[in-house]
Structure formats: C-alpha cells, structure tokens
Write an enzyme that holds these catalytic residues in place. Structure first.
Site, PDB file in Angstrom:
ATOM      1  N   THR A   1       0.787  -1.187   0.161  1.00  0.00           N
ATOM      2  CA  THR A   1      -0.080  -0.833  -0.011  1.00  0.00           C
ATOM      3  C   THR A   1       0.563   1.548   0.013  1.00  0.00           C
ATOM      4  OG1 THR A   1      -1.697  -1.341   1.248  1.00  0.00           O
ATOM      5  CG2 THR A   1      -1.871   1.448   1.335  1.00  0.00           C
TER       6      THR A   1
ATOM      7  N   HIS B   1       1.629   1.975  -3.555  1.00  0.00           N
ATOM      8  CA  HIS B   1       0.395   2.305  -4.314  1.00  0.00           C
ATOM      9  C   HIS B   1       1.234   3.638  -4.089  1.00  0.00           C
ATOM     10  CE1 HIS B   1      -0.938  -0.756  -5.758  1.00  0.00           C
ATOM     11  NE2 HIS B   1      -1.101  -1.603  -4.396  1.00  0.00           N
TER      12      HIS B   1
END
Lengths: 369, 369, 369, 369
Positions: free
Chosen positions: A44, A47
């Site tokens: 994450t 990202h």
C-alpha cells in the site's frame, strides 16, 4: 520531548516522498504517542509512493501533505488523559484498521472490516517518522522477546496468519497451496509450517522469492510462469488424487483464480486474499464453488485481536522464524532505496524494514549478522 | 410380490418418457426394495425428460432405457441379506447421493460431495415407478407423522435447509435474502421462517411463486425483472444501512450474483446454491468477497444425514408447513401433465407430486382438501 | 493361507493370557482378513489381562475365550464378497469403534460415539495374533512411508490428536496444559508441538515419562506429586497471568480436575479425556465452568475418519516423530514381558509394540538402531 | 435537567433498600446519562436487597450507599466529550458487563467474561433511579418498535438467548431440555421456540412458572419435584430413545446436574448456566462427559454484542413475544412490592418491571391491557 521530527512525507500527487522536518504529532485524549523503533514498507505504501490511480482516488490530492507508513514497532512516550490500559514505556505495535465503535461489524466481533473504519497511514498520518500518534484501541503490546525488525511486520504477518488460518483456524494436518509469492505469501508459508500444515505448495514467479519460500518451509515449488509442469496435476498427484485441502489465493489474478479453484479438493477451503486488478474476474462458479461444495473465506486485514495474539505467541516462542522474509534493512532516511527494492522487477526483495534511529539500525544489523 | 410394475422410462434421446410395464428391480445384498407411495419431479428430471445437452452428456444415450425420478417416500418390502439397520415395513425416503465408502470426502464427513459418488435416477434406475431399489446407505427412516406427499420432497427440502443453514447452521436472529423464486427457494423461505431468521427478503420473477413465498413467510418481495424498486437500496434501508447478514443465491445468473454480493453486508455469509448457465461468471472479487470479508458456502446436495435429521424434526413437529409449495398432485400415470406444469412459463406450479397408487393419490387429495 | 495361527487368548477370568494355536478367523462378507505386522498394548488390554472389575463387567466370563488386542497395522490378505473399497495387499490399520449404521450418532457424523457401537478386542476377537478379521467400515489405508511399529499406534495417537485438537481444531498459537503423563499424553505433547501450540505444559509424576515428554516437545515439566512449585501460579506466570488457553485432562483424577480447571483461563477450552476412578467427581461448577465461560469437550475415541486423516498426514510428512514414545518392542510371543512393562510402577515404559512375525521385529529393531 | 432524582438506595448491610432523593449522576468523558424509562428486577438485585452472604462478600459494606439495579431502557439526555457513536435522544439499553479494554478476553472477542470487568449495579451505581450513567462501551441502541417494558429486560433475555444458542448457535431442528423454571428459563423457552428448536422440554417446580413456560412454547412440562413421571425415560421416549440434542441447566442444583447429563444424548451439547449453591458439585464425569462425547458450554452474561443483535432482531420483528414472562409491573416507588413478588415461594411472579415515571407506567399498562 523534541518539538520537531524527521518524516517521509507525501507532498505532491506524483511519484516519490520527501524527507522533511515536521512538528511532532499531537495526540487526542484516547491516543498515545509512540517513538518509532522500526517500520516496514507495505505494498500500500508503494501504491501511495507511486501515486497510482488507486491512491489518487482513495486518498486524494486534498489530503496532502501526509506522512507515509503504517507498519510499526515502538515505545510509548506519552499517553492521552482517557487512555485506560496502555502505559508509558510499553513496547507496542499498531493495528492499522481503526474501528468506529458503533459499526455493526465492530459490535459483532468483526471490527477489522467495519463499514466506517479508518486506516492508519491512509486516512491519517503514518509512521515513516520518528514519532507517530496511535489510538489506544489499535495498540497492541508486544512481547519484549521480539526484536523491533520483526515486531514491526506483525501487521502483514497477521494478514498471512489470518489467510492461513481462515475463519475457522482449522488447518492442522492438512495440505495447503499458496498461489502468489509476494512477502505476505512467504510469511504465510512459514506460518503454515509452524501450525502443522503437512503439505505446502508454493506457486510463484520470482526465483528470489521462491528461494525464500523454500527456506520458510514450502515442500513444493511450482512456477506459475513456466509450462514445464502441469501444476494442477502435480498437486493432485501429491494429494492422493483429490487436490489440496486448502488453497490460498495471494495474487488475485485471473490465472490465479482459475488455477486455484482447480487445485482445491471438493469440500475444501479457499482463502480469497489477493486483490484483483480488474473490476470483475471470470470464475467457474459451478465447478469451482457450487458443485465443489467448498468454503471461500474473504480475508481482509486480520482479526482484532485474535490474530495478533497468535502471531505474538508464534514469534515469542520461537516456533516461527521470519528472518528469511525480512530481506533488507535501511535507516529511514534511505527510504528511497527501500522503495526501489520494492518496485524493481524481477524482485530482489521481500520485506524492507526502516529505522528512524541509526542506533536501532546498527543493533538490528548486529542481531542478524 | 408382483413380477412386473409400471414405470416412467426414458427410452430415447429426445423429449419425453414412456409409460411402460417393466420387471421389478432386483436388489443387491446391501439394498432394499421400496414400494413407492409418493414421488416428486425435480428440475433434474425435467432436464432428462427434455434430453437437453446436460443430460445427453451426463447420462448418455448408451445408458437408456432408464427409469426417471429420485425424490421418493415409500415402504420397505424386501431387504438384502447384508442389510443391517433397515427393516421390512419401514417408511423411508432416499438420499440421492450414493457415496463410495473410501472416497476421501466420505471419510471426512462430506459424503454428499464425494468425488466418486453416484446419483439415483441419473446413474441408475429411479423411482417414477411402483417399486425402486435403494442402497441401505442412502435410506432414511421417516417419521410416520409426515404424509407421503411431504415425505417425498424432503430431498429438495434438504437442499433448501442446507442452503439456509449453510455450513455453520448459524442463522437465528439474522436477516436473509433469497435470490430466485424456484421451488427450492420457496422451501427455503419456509425453513428460514421456522428457524428464526428475522427478516426475509425474496427476490423473484413469477407472481405465482412470489405469492407462495409470501405464504411461506417472506417479509419482503422484490421483483428481479422490474425496475420500480432499487433492490439493493431497499435491502439496505431495511437492515440499518448494512445489507443482509446472509444472501442465498438460488438462481446462478450473472444478475443474481452481481446483485447478491451487493445485497450482502460486510462480514456476512453468501450461500452459492444456484447453478450458472455459463462456464464462467464475472464476479466482483474485490468488493464482493475480499474486502467484504465474507464467507461463501458452496452448497450441493444436503448433509448426510445432519440435514435430513433437522428436516424430519421440522416437519414432524409441525414447526414447518410446506403445503403451499406442493402446488400440484397427479397419479403417476399422468406424469406428462406434471412435466408440463414444470416446464410452462410463466410458472404456474412449484412442486409436483406423483402417486403410483391411485388410493394414495385419493388419500392425499383428501388430506389437502 | 495357513489354517491355524498363534494368538494371545484370554481363556480364564483371572490375571494373564495364553499363547495358543487357534483357527484363522473367518471373515463376513463385509470384512477383510489382515496379516498382523505390528500391534501394540493399550491400557484397555491391561485391564482385560488383569481381569479387573471393569473387564469382568464389560466383557464377562461367558465371552471367553477371546483374543486380546485392538491396535494394529497389517496387510490385507483376503476380502469379503461385499467389500467395496479395500483391496488385497492394502496396508491398513483399524479403527476400533465399529459403528451401527443406523445409530443416530453415526448418521450425524459422530460414529465414534454411536449408542450401539462395538469395540474390536472387547466385543469380538482382537489382533494379538497372526491374523485378524476387520470390518471394511473400520479399515484405514495407511501411507507406506509409515513403519508398522508407528502405524499400529495410530489408534491411541488418534486419541491424543483428537484430545489436542478438540471439537473445533482451533489450537494454533495457543498455550496448552496436559495433566497426566501416560502414553497418550506423551503422544499429545508431540502433536501439540507439531500443530503450533506455542506453550506446552506437561503435568506428570514419572521421571521416565516426563523425560519422554520433554523429548516430544514440552516447554515446561511440572510434577503433580511434588510441592516444590505452585503449579497453578507457575502456569499463570507463563501466560501473562491468565492461565492456559487449553487444558487437557488426561488423568481423570479428582486432583487433576480440581487443578485443571484452575489452570485454565476464562473463556478457554477444557478437554475431558481422562477416565475417573470414581462414580462421581466433585467439580467447582461455578468457578470452573459457568463463570469461567469455558468450553468442555468430552473426547472419546477419535473422529472417523477426520482424525485418522490428520494423523496419517502428520506421520507421513515427518512433521511428527513419535519414536520416543514407542519405548519397547517385543516379538508377540514375549507378550508377558510387554504386559509387565505396562503394569510396573514407577513406570519404565510408555508404549509397547509387539510383532507376530520375528522378521518384522528384526526389521523394526534395525530401523530404530 | 434537575439536580436531584429519586432512587432506590442500598444504605445498610441488612434486608431492604431506601427510597431517597439523591444528586444526579455525573458522567465521565466516555459515558452518557440516561433517563430511565423502565427497569427490571434481577435475581442479583434480590441477593443485594436481602444482603445475603454473597452480596456482603462481593459488594461489601464499605461500598454503601449504592443505587440498586442494572436492567434498563431509557433515553440519552447527556453525552460525555469523548463519546463517539451515541447521541442525544438515542433509545438505549445497557450491557452490564463493563470491560477493561486490555483484558485478554476483551482482546479476543470475549469481553463479556473479561478477567477485570466491572458490573453495573454491583461495582457502581445502578438504574433503580430516574437517571443512570452508562459508559458508551456498554450502550446498546434499541429499536423503537420495542416497548420499554420489554427493552429493559433484554439483558436477562440475552442470557437466555446465549444459553439457548450456546457458543456455536447451532440449534435449528434440534431437541432441547431446560432444567429450571426461573424467568430466564422461561425467556429461553420462547427463544428456543422462535429459533426452530423442534422439541422443547421444560423441567420445573412452580405451577405459576410452568404455565408461563407453556405459553412461551414448551412442548412438554415435567415436574422436578414430583415422581409421577420418570423424567429421563420420558425424554428418551420422545427422542427416539437417544435423549435430547441439547440440555440447558438453568438451575445449578445437584439434582439438575445429575438428571441433566442423563437427559442428554451422546454427542449432544450441555449449557452450564445455573449457579450452584455449593462449592463443588458431584458430577458423573465418565458417563456424563467423557464417554458421552458431549460439549459443555459455560454461559455467563451474553456475547457483546452478538447476542444483543439477535435479541433486538427477534423482538423488533415480532418473531419472539415475551409478554407472558413480564408478569408484574409497578411504579418504581413501589419497588418493595416488586421485591416481595420476587421473593415469595411458591412463586407467583416471573419478571417484574419498574417505572420511575408514572406516565411510562400508565402507558405500559395500556399497551398490555
């Protein structure tokens, strides 16, 4: 206590993060301030670092600047007035799913998937910093026997543990396939080995990761990107012709789902953990689920705090050794190297740990020498 | 005992079945001979009657002639030498999934989905006849309080009960959606009502069936083929904004699956019972399963014999009244009328029961007068 | 096939058994004849050998002569006409609980505790012989990787595994206490270690057995017959003050039950496996069960065949090594030495294995050299 | 807001309670102030009212004066600064087990039995008053369709529901025995009926209560204090000879436990809810638990908040009608009459509800007219 601290801050809607000096976080009455001893990079974080469409939509430009990171181990240095059970000096990690107490899911023991929960490092400042504010409700007290470089990865290790154990925790003496060889899958192999899964198949693509999977205890390595072996036939051959008792999809790709359901025996359990890249995935509903009479367990996050309890016990007892998965460590200010390791393909990294304090980094280097 | 009997026989690979006089079945050592008191028409029988591609492939022309039917209630009139626990005069029904005793699933308590099981009326002669041979292992002793026209439908009622109860039988005080209004879904509504589901939504298409669903206890009727109501919003409005605790897909269509997962709350349970018409179905894997943290239970057949036990108790206690679903009854020789009722669209029939013996038919007519 | 065989026969209602030549067993249609490769002595055999009040009442003088023994591994040398899934040459063991197929428990997946089940070696001739007749329904096909001296003890190892896993199989990452140090408890320690129990306490009395317990993986040894340590305080000290997640009573004594419930944390699980010597035992119902909110699992036999499946996988994968518990091996004709080992106090034996064929004995000796 | 309120206060260590004017409770930051609309008398209140040895030891003279009562329904009239999800005007009830957030049990989803939890009305002032302070963490939002006289008894109704559902909630289509006919047992009969228990046996002593049990749905009434019927044989006769699937001990007496285990079938479930009058109870450990292979579920409190969720749904849907159990209602100032009703033997009361506001009392009278 200092007034300023160093942190990795996402300031602009584009690739990268900035190394800045920022004010110390202020804590609410029901929060604690934690001095970060170790923190690690999650997919994450990558990202957000890349500022891909998902993070642009989920976080949004208007939320910037925001400190990155959510996997952490550290020491409590301040407690809010309403904090009841966490104390100065406690050695803690943080669950990243911050529940809303009146969510139906929170009331029913599923607070890890509450309708209105917030995410640390996504919906508020994270822990790629010297200090981070953590609500008491997501504090988890670590065992001191667990070194910071391992205590900080308990959050993804919890993902892995929940994926392995599923909703019913019934795995002892069974066979299991992991489709996907990312770091959480590698953790999962180790957990499976520690909890008595007796036949472990790892399906992956990257030599670097597959090698770690072997060290973590996989009995069989199968390459998803090679055609030298009929993977489904191989698994049936090693399970008396039936297929595996449990298949964990850790990839989410169309190929993973197509093969995964075929690798599963009738009446088995399928863990749905991987995230699909497409809005919908074609699934052989009849043969994969209905006629197969299988159970599919959607796994997101980890149980609060049943999973944490088991993870702590597995690590502190020495039954589970995750050292092979922690492939790289850097001082926090060298975070760019860490992100590069996470991004490069073919992979040459599994899990990257960062240390705000160079002395902690040096101590960890020594422990692992 | 007579030497010949009347039966509905599939003789040719085309639409229909023949009313023939055939020899009485011969039983093996571990089988019993049952005089059929009542039998009912399943969707599978309709497939075979029509000789659609599924039945052509599954049964095959070379297996004909074969007697149709598998839902039955009757009296044991002969027992094989090796039969241990079934006796002359017992009032029995038959589970249709005939297990192979050394199948892994059979050994693990999942004999209803054994890899090598055979199906009554599909892999061997069925019960649209005056007599039928039944292996002891699939005999189920009925309670005499249950009339034959209801005892014979316990097999599909078992499907419904398993779909409602799922793998964990945890339904009391929860909300439930049924997507699809076929006869098994209508049975399921009644079961849900009897076992304490507190908010029952039925999504269907046919007025005839929806009306029966209402009589069986549905709290809310929603039409899948009308756009007057936003079905997903409606269900959320009636579940405090969360969606239903449990959704049972009884249809298998792309629309059913797309809407069904949206009707389910985070952390809920999804029963996969409907059979898809396509080789694969597009599923929103992320939002429907992974992030939703739901449990998908593939349901095929019924548990042997846990489900049968509950079905018998629900019926014999009077807690569950299935009379509204048994919409039509005919003497067996009028089977063609029964099949017509099952085939016509829009539907004007739910469950059709047939009686080889006209006296049984007359008695049933009187009971239901 | 020979007409006669050697066997250990209980002929008179007094201590001992006779080494006799007797006819080969005749098998029924649904049975197989097994050439015994290895067999082991159970506590039940000792009861019968001694002809104590329990065996006098349970078996009765009128049933004699009867061949002793029920723990077995061997080769199928003949199959009855109605046997479906077991074949000549299969390497099998036997579940000793022979179910009645129409028992409610058998129908509900609990055939190991069927109301009318029979016991091998108690209700019919056993396996302390060159050959034994076994009903197909209790045959279990072994993995050839498992040596006969270990394959024959899978029945008590199954007891241990079921005791550890309980009804829900949920043990990974938990703490567990075993009260009692008999052979099944020692097996259980090994199983617990193999399936990820992270803190294992063994409470026992005999140095010989405690030493084996340590080799099987116990983390803590506590003597029930010494007062040097406050056992309950010790366990709380090693479980953050709460008590163990799971306590397995393997002894059944008043002391074991009194201490066992105190060693258990609130909300934990208690396995009731030990057999009490008294008609009733005083139990602190309020603090031990009600206010403690615990789950008590009565464990008798092992799940058929869920437990067997896991046992086979644990052994054949090498995850579980039970060699330390098999403390003695003898040729069958030296059975009296074996019984002496089982009876003497203080104990100097855990599990005793017997071999009808001296070549098998020699081979086993070599494997363990 | 007034400064003073009327309340029933325990002032002295002897029988009785005083009707006093006292200051309004002050709430902490994480608490709400509730205007009491209805409250009901629990057996625990009777213990304290009588000041029996249990309450003298549990509460202690030094804690007096203290306001009695813990079963409540009312309106939120003030919220603390740190309250997150409860709002002014909310119609709430209170769970009485106030958890410590860092208790292991609370972290593992068992906060109803936390090692360090506090009890409303025992460890702090209760709700036999016009206003009561409630921590947000134990607030439960009611459905407005539930009248206050029923909303206030959800706490004991939750006990009953948890006792019926046990740990696994698996009851549909099963038989159940309740041993004991107190108010919680009578609630439990109603719950059992609503959730599909198909054969309900109530074993009790008092005609008044047994009659209510019949109205709540018991199929069979058996008197524990009469010898006209062999209770165990009767239950076996009505369960095909096996005994009941589930037995709930709601009495805790030696007789209840002795008979209760005999009424249970092999492999069944035993709910341990009653509180024993003695320090230990003699239990037939072998035949009652070990050889029976049963599951004993210790039930204390109710699941937070899984049980509350089901209770709310059962009541608001109308599936469960508890009116017969609420046998008496009084204005709060007539509390002495209420306690007399609870104390007198033979019983002529089941559940007594009290109303601080006479208008609420009048409205309730009208609803029940």
């Amino acid at each position: 206590m200092p007034e300023k601290m160093k942190a990795v801050v996402k300031t602009r809607p584009e690739l990268g993060g900035d190394w800045q000096e920022v004010p110390l976080p202020r804590i609410a009455d029901d929060e604690v301030l934690v001095r970060v001893r170790a923190t690690s990079i999650c997919g994450t974080d990558v990202h957000i670092y890349k500022w891909d469409p998902w993070s642009a939509g989920r976080i949004g430009e208007q939320a910037l600047p925001q400190i990155l990171g959510h996997e952490v181990a550290g020491e409590v240095v301040e407690t809010g007035a309403g904090v009841k059970g966490i104390h100065m000096g406690d050695y803690v990690s943080a669950e990243t799913h911050i529940p809303d107490p009146q969510d139906l899911q929170a009331l029913l023991g599923q607070m890890h998937i509450g309708e209105r929960m917030k995410i640390l490092g996504v919906d508020r400042d994270g822990c790629f910093a010297e200090y981070v504010a953590i609500p008491e409700v997501v504090c988890w007290v670590n065992d001191k026997a667990i070194a910071p470089e391992y205590a900080c990865v308990q959050e993804p290790l919890g993902n892995a543990t929940y994926a392995v154990l599923g909703e019913d925790n019934d795995v002892a003496g069974k066979s299991m396939v992991f489709v996907g060889d990312g770091p959480i899958s590698l953790f999962a192999v180790g957990v499976a080995r520690a909890v008595g899964v007796t036949n472990i198949f790892l399906v992956g693509k990257y030599d670097f990761n597959m090698e770690i999977g072997k060290r973590m205890g996989a009995d069989h390595l199968l390459y998803a990107n090679k055609d030298d072996v009929d993977r489904i036939a191989y698994i049936k051959d090693h399970t008396r012709g039936y297929g595996a008792d449990i298949v964990c999809d850790m990839a989410g790709s169309t190929q993973a789902l197509e093969e995964g359901f075929q690798m599963l025996r009738k009446g088995g359990r399928f863990t749905a953990f991987g995230v699909a890249g497409e809005a919908t995935v074609p699934i052989d509903y009849n043969n994969g689920i209905v006629f197969k009479g299988c159970q599919v367990h959607g796994v997101n996050g980890r149980k609060m705090f049943d999973t944490w309890y088991r993870v702590r016990n597995l690590l502190s007892s020495g039954r589970l050794d995750i050292a092979p998965v922690v492939s790289h460590m850097f001082p926090l200010e060298e975070y760019e190297q860490g992100f590069e390791k996470m991004i490069e393909r073919p992979r040459h990294a599994a899990k990257v740990v960062l240390f705000p304090d160079r002395q902690e980094f040096d101590a960890a280097q020594q422990r692992r020498a």
